[in-house]
Motif scaffolding. Sequence first.
Motif, PDB file in Angstrom:
ATOM      1  N   ASP A  88      -3.670 -12.637 -15.678  1.00 33.93           N
ATOM      2  CA  ASP A  88      -2.696 -13.116 -15.889  1.00 33.93           C
ATOM      3  C   ASP A  88      -1.447 -13.151 -14.742  1.00 33.93           C
ATOM      4  O   ASP A  88      -0.702 -13.894 -14.643  1.00 33.93           O
ATOM      5  N   ILE A  89      -1.630 -12.073 -14.155  1.00 37.36           N
ATOM      6  CA  ILE A  89      -0.524 -11.664 -13.028  1.00 37.36           C
ATOM      7  C   ILE A  89      -1.117 -12.523 -11.732  1.00 37.36           C
ATOM      8  O   ILE A  89      -2.222 -12.431 -11.204  1.00 37.36           O
ATOM      9  N   ASP A  90      -0.039 -13.226 -11.039  1.00 40.10           N
ATOM     10  CA  ASP A  90      -0.177 -14.013  -9.861  1.00 40.10           C
ATOM     11  C   ASP A  90      -0.174 -13.385  -8.512  1.00 40.10           C
ATOM     12  O   ASP A  90      -0.615 -13.443  -7.548  1.00 40.10           O
ATOM     13  N   GLY A  91       0.809 -12.415  -8.639  1.00 44.07           N
ATOM     14  CA  GLY A  91       1.135 -11.481  -7.379  1.00 44.07           C
ATOM     15  C   GLY A  91       1.718 -10.182  -7.738  1.00 44.07           C
ATOM     16  O   GLY A  91       2.394 -10.090  -8.725  1.00 44.07           O
ATOM     17  N   ILE A  92       1.963  -9.385  -6.764  1.00 41.79           N
ATOM     18  CA  ILE A  92       2.586  -8.156  -7.002  1.00 41.79           C
ATOM     19  C   ILE A  92       3.744  -7.862  -5.999  1.00 41.79           C
ATOM     20  O   ILE A  92       3.348  -8.113  -4.618  1.00 41.79           O
ATOM     21  N   ILE A  93       4.649  -7.550  -6.249  1.00 45.18           N
ATOM     22  CA  ILE A  93       5.942  -6.912  -5.269  1.00 45.18           C
ATOM     23  C   ILE A  93       6.360  -5.508  -5.157  1.00 45.18           C
ATOM     24  O   ILE A  93       6.489  -5.227  -6.371  1.00 45.18           O
ATOM     25  N   TYR A  94       6.201  -4.978  -4.167  1.00 49.77           N
ATOM     26  CA  TYR A  94       6.567  -3.467  -4.123  1.00 49.77           C
ATOM     27  C   TYR A  94       7.984  -3.398  -3.311  1.00 49.77           C
ATOM     28  O   TYR A  94       8.177  -3.881  -2.311  1.00 49.77           O
ATOM     29  N   VAL A  95       8.885  -2.892  -4.268  1.00 46.43           N
ATOM     30  CA  VAL A  95      10.190  -2.590  -3.542  1.00 46.43           C
ATOM     31  C   VAL A  95      10.432  -1.035  -3.093  1.00 46.43           C
ATOM     32  O   VAL A  95      10.418  -0.179  -4.026  1.00 46.43           O
ATOM     33  N   ALA A  96      10.459  -0.928  -1.679  1.00 44.02           N
ATOM     34  CA  ALA A  96      10.435   0.331  -1.261  1.00 44.02           C
ATOM     35  C   ALA A  96      11.626   0.648  -0.665  1.00 44.02           C
ATOM     36  O   ALA A  96      12.466  -0.248  -0.364  1.00 44.02           O
ATOM     37  N   CYS A  97      12.155   1.958  -0.458  1.00 39.99           N
ATOM     38  CA  CYS A  97      13.455   2.277   0.021  1.00 39.99           C
ATOM     39  C   CYS A  97      13.631   2.732   1.229  1.00 39.99           C
ATOM     40  O   CYS A  97      12.451   3.546   1.624  1.00 39.99           O
ATOM     41  N   PHE A  98      14.268   2.379   1.992  1.00 40.67           N
ATOM     42  CA  PHE A  98      14.093   2.900   3.501  1.00 40.67           C
ATOM     43  C   PHE A  98      14.536   4.527   3.761  1.00 40.67           C
ATOM     44  O   PHE A  98      15.468   5.163   2.907  1.00 40.67           O
ATOM     45  N   GLY A  99      13.681   4.926   4.171  1.00 40.23           N
ATOM     46  CA  GLY A  99      13.841   6.557   4.366  1.00 40.23           C
ATOM     47  C   GLY A  99      13.130   7.396   3.172  1.00 40.23           C
ATOM     48  O   GLY A  99      13.147   8.458   3.216  1.00 40.23           O
ATOM     49  N   CYS A 100      12.237   6.500   2.372  1.00 39.53           N
ATOM     50  CA  CYS A 100      11.564   7.338   1.551  1.00 39.53           C
ATOM     51  C   CYS A 100      10.160   7.615   1.894  1.00 39.53           C
ATOM     52  O   CYS A 100       9.295   6.807   2.140  1.00 39.53           O
ATOM     53  N   GLY A 101       9.744   9.080   1.855  1.00 42.70           N
ATOM     54  CA  GLY A 101       8.480   9.555   2.329  1.00 42.70           C
ATOM     55  C   GLY A 101       7.364   9.140   1.443  1.00 42.70           C
ATOM     56  O   GLY A 101       6.392   8.446   1.664  1.00 42.70           O
ATOM     57  N   PRO A 102       7.655   9.208   0.024  1.00 47.80           N
ATOM     58  CA  PRO A 102       6.715   8.906  -0.822  1.00 47.80           C
ATOM     59  C   PRO A 102       6.388   7.375  -0.790  1.00 47.80           C
ATOM     60  O   PRO A 102       5.070   6.961  -0.782  1.00 47.80           O
ATOM     61  N   ASP A 103       7.322   6.568  -0.624  1.00 44.03           N
ATOM     62  CA  ASP A 103       7.073   5.152  -0.628  1.00 44.03           C
ATOM     63  C   ASP A 103       6.175   4.722   0.505  1.00 44.03           C
ATOM     64  O   ASP A 103       5.344   3.745   0.414  1.00 44.03           O
ATOM     65  N   SER A 104       6.455   5.333   1.572  1.00 52.63           N
ATOM     66  CA  SER A 104       5.723   5.136   2.804  1.00 52.63           C
ATOM     67  C   SER A 104       4.048   5.263   2.438  1.00 52.63           C
ATOM     68  O   SER A 104       3.252   4.418   3.185  1.00 52.63           O
ATOM     69  N   LEU A 105       3.785   6.275   1.855  1.00 53.15           N
ATOM     70  CA  LEU A 105       2.495   6.500   1.449  1.00 53.15           C
ATOM     71  C   LEU A 105       1.848   5.745   0.585  1.00 53.15           C
ATOM     72  O   LEU A 105       0.914   4.993   0.391  1.00 53.15           O
ATOM     73  N   ILE A 106       2.527   5.759  -0.659  1.00 54.14           N
ATOM     74  CA  ILE A 106       2.157   4.930  -1.984  1.00 54.14           C
ATOM     75  C   ILE A 106       2.040   3.496  -1.663  1.00 54.14           C
ATOM     76  O   ILE A 106       1.066   2.715  -2.019  1.00 54.14           O
ATOM     77  N   GLY A 107       3.231   2.889  -0.970  1.00 54.81           N
ATOM     78  CA  GLY A 107       3.288   1.377  -0.648  1.00 54.81           C
ATOM     79  C   GLY A 107       1.978   0.885   0.228  1.00 54.81           C
ATOM     80  O   GLY A 107       1.368   0.082  -0.166  1.00 54.81           O
ATOM     81  N   GLU A 108       1.300   1.959   1.144  1.00 57.51           N
ATOM     82  CA  GLU A 108       0.445   1.727   1.867  1.00 57.51           C
ATOM     83  C   GLU A 108      -1.011   1.577   1.175  1.00 57.51           C
ATOM     84  O   GLU A 108      -1.757   0.758   1.305  1.00 57.51           O
ATOM     85  N   VAL A 109      -0.957   2.531   0.249  1.00 56.61           N
ATOM     86  CA  VAL A 109      -2.242   2.893  -0.646  1.00 56.61           C
ATOM     87  C   VAL A 109      -2.313   1.520  -1.204  1.00 56.61           C
ATOM     88  O   VAL A 109      -3.360   0.847  -1.466  1.00 56.61           O
ATOM     89  N   ILE A 110      -1.191   1.031  -2.067  1.00 56.55           N
ATOM     90  CA  ILE A 110      -1.433  -0.058  -2.790  1.00 56.55           C
ATOM     91  C   ILE A 110      -1.890  -1.239  -2.150  1.00 56.55           C
ATOM     92  O   ILE A 110      -2.465  -2.057  -2.512  1.00 56.55           O
ATOM     93  N   GLU A 111      -1.039  -1.393  -0.945  1.00 55.02           N
ATOM     94  CA  GLU A 111      -1.168  -2.625  -0.023  1.00 55.02           C
ATOM     95  C   GLU A 111      -2.819  -2.708   0.398  1.00 55.02           C
ATOM     96  O   GLU A 111      -3.184  -3.733   0.444  1.00 55.02           O
ATOM     97  N   ARG A 112      -3.417  -1.421   0.607  1.00 62.14           N
ATOM     98  CA  ARG A 112      -4.905  -1.710   1.121  1.00 62.14           C
ATOM     99  C   ARG A 112      -5.622  -1.872   0.055  1.00 62.14           C
ATOM    100  O   ARG A 112      -6.835  -2.584   0.246  1.00 62.14           O
ATOM    101  N   LYS A 113      -5.480  -1.392  -1.201  1.00 60.80           N
ATOM    102  CA  LYS A 113      -6.333  -1.504  -2.214  1.00 60.80           C
ATOM    103  C   LYS A 113      -6.174  -2.842  -3.279  1.00 60.80           C
ATOM    104  O   LYS A 113      -7.148  -3.310  -3.617  1.00 60.80           O
TER     105      LYS A 113
END
Length: 328
Positions: free
Chosen positions: A258-283
């Motif tokens: 049912d889901i057409d697309g995914i948006i990830y809202v990351a915060c500048f300066g966030c270490g965990p976001d830089s890793l988690i966002g990348e993992v999600i984007e690749r997978k």
Amino acid sequence: MKRVGIPQGLFYYYYYPLWKVFFTFLGAEVVKSSPTSKKTVDIGVNLAVDEACFPIKVYYGHVSDLLKKDVDYIFVPRFISIETRSYICPKFMGLPDMIKAGIKELPEIIDMTVDLSRTDKGFKQEILKTGSFFTNNKKKIKEAYNYALEEYKRFGELVRQGYTRQEAIKVWEGEEVFLSEKADLNIGVLGHGYSLYDDFISMSIVKRLRDMGAKVHLPEHIKGEDIEKEAASLPKRVFWTLGRKMVGSAFYMDKNSDIDGIIYVACFGCGPDSLIGEVIERKVKKPFMLLTVDEHTGEGGIVTRLEAFCDMLIRRRKLSESNISCYG
Ligand code: SF4
């Protein structure tokens, strides 16, 4: 009556009903800081250390706002872990110390430590310590906490009904929040609750997507066991609680037809976001957009990107309906 200030930032979006009921039951008056505004951000940016991520800077602004509200205490919990074998970002661990070091003439800070990584023994002591600011009656403190937990569960049920955490707090406080049923698109939106549900930090992304005709799906609307199951597909366990929740939610949304697309809202300066966002984007295989927000983010840029994303999803659907590959 003692007045306890609660900053409207960080884990406010997760635990405000619990804290409010706990302090109120013990006879205190709970005062929250004003909703995030440009002023909150400007003050926070000036007070915080440069290395702090955006939500932490905003939190400084909220604590500063409470100084004008004549409070006796400000509640700044020290979050370490909220479940076994998992942790909250280390920036939360030093939060009360950073606030004390960065803001002058503070009232007394109530800095309850929340560490459930091994047992809840220490946490029970912390509840008693926090309650002892208002009463020496241990039975009453335990009663207050149990009562607060009941209200917290009620809040959790509201969150699962399709509201954002911010909306669920409003409904829990007796306000009416209308959720539209009509939607052309289904979009999964991920991010730390304190950035996603703060209308100023996220530039009201959820509301804007709904206005553009999308139904927004959030991690809170997915069952915990489904999130954990999907997150476990990674070769290594993500030990940040919120990060694991986002990975698991993204994978779950990716499989949901049912889901057409995914948006990830990351915060500048966030270490965990830089890793988690990348993992999600690749997978993930579905259309994916990463939006990074900070104090310089302009509303125009966000709106343009959201509109472009929605247009692309609609075009993609039309193309796939006519059976022509959307990849050209
Ligand atoms: S997880 Fe990221 S956004 Fe949250 S407090 Fe840590 S660094 Fe900041």
